[in-house]
Design an enzyme around this catalytic site. Structure first.
Site, PDB file in Angstrom:
ATOM      1  CG  ASP A 246     -32.535  45.330  83.164  1.00  0.00           C
ATOM      2  OD1 ASP A 246     -31.153  45.204  82.825  1.00  0.00           O
ATOM      3  OD2 ASP A 246     -33.152  45.311  82.595  1.00  0.00           O
TER       4      ASP A 246
ATOM      5  CG  ASP B 117     -29.550  47.719  79.186  1.00  0.00           C
ATOM      6  OD1 ASP B 117     -29.564  46.929  78.228  1.00  0.00           O
ATOM      7  OD2 ASP B 117     -30.270  47.556  79.964  1.00  0.00           O
TER       8      ASP B 117
END
Length: 196
Positions: A130, A149
């Site tokens: 991330d 995401d």
């Protein structure tokens, strides 16, 4: 537009999945090669930053291991992703022709699921990469995320939109049926009264 989508729905799904997966993989590769873990790089002050972290949980950092220490997070979410992708493909195959929004919702979920699943397979010890941080200050921010995401969020949003759209179209129909029934009952009563 709808007919074109339905006619080439498998081609569209493959293209969106391939392009989405590549963009997710490439941006993660750039994040790992250009960023230092835990050191934020400001893009728009504290509102939007690049920050490299590794997430062994699910979407937006959700991780059952935070409450259950022995929980097999990586294996669980890897297995869950595989089952979800298989289910998604079978469900996509059986979709009704008029469910265009739902088609796009499922199409967007596929590259998101594949992107994060790929991370869990390639480096299970690290987890998912991330690097996007959005918030209102250094300490108040949305869980750090990646492009996969974003795809998943859009896909889930479209599925919910499709559900509420179908529901809003169904409720008036019930009202119409109810109104028609009431009208028919009133006519019967009037007919009985006139015959008496």
């Amino acid at each position: 537009m709808g007919k074109i989508i339905l006619k080439h729905k498998w081609l569209i799904m493959v293209v969106v999945a391939a392009v989405g997966f590549f963009l997710d993989w490439y941006t993660k590769h750039l994040a790992e090669s250009k960023l230092t873990m835990g050191v934020p790089v400001s893009v728009i002050g504290e509102y939007f930053q690049f920050l490299l972290v590794y997430n062994r949980g699910a979407l937006f950092g959700f991780n059952p291991a935070n409450w259950i220490s022995w929980f097999p997070t990586t294996s669980f979410f890897l297995g869950f992703s595989v089952i979800a992708v298989i289910f998604l493909l079978f469900y996509y195959r059986s979709l009704a022709k008029h469910e265009i929004i739902l088609h796009w919702g499922l199409v967007m979920i596929l590259p998101g699921a594949l992107g994060n699943m790929f991370d869990r397979i390639i480096h299970p010890q690290k987890g998912v990469i991330d690097f996007l941080k959005v918030g209102i200050s250094q300490d108040v921010y949305w869980p750090i995320f990646n492009l996969a995401d974003v795809y998943l969020t859009i896909g889930i949003g479209l599925i919910l939109l499709s559900y509420f759209k179908e529901r809003s179209e169904t409720v008036p129909n019930h009202r119409e049926v109810s109104a028609t029934s009431n009208s028919a009952e009133e006519k019967k009563v009037e007919t009985k009264e006139s015959s008496n």
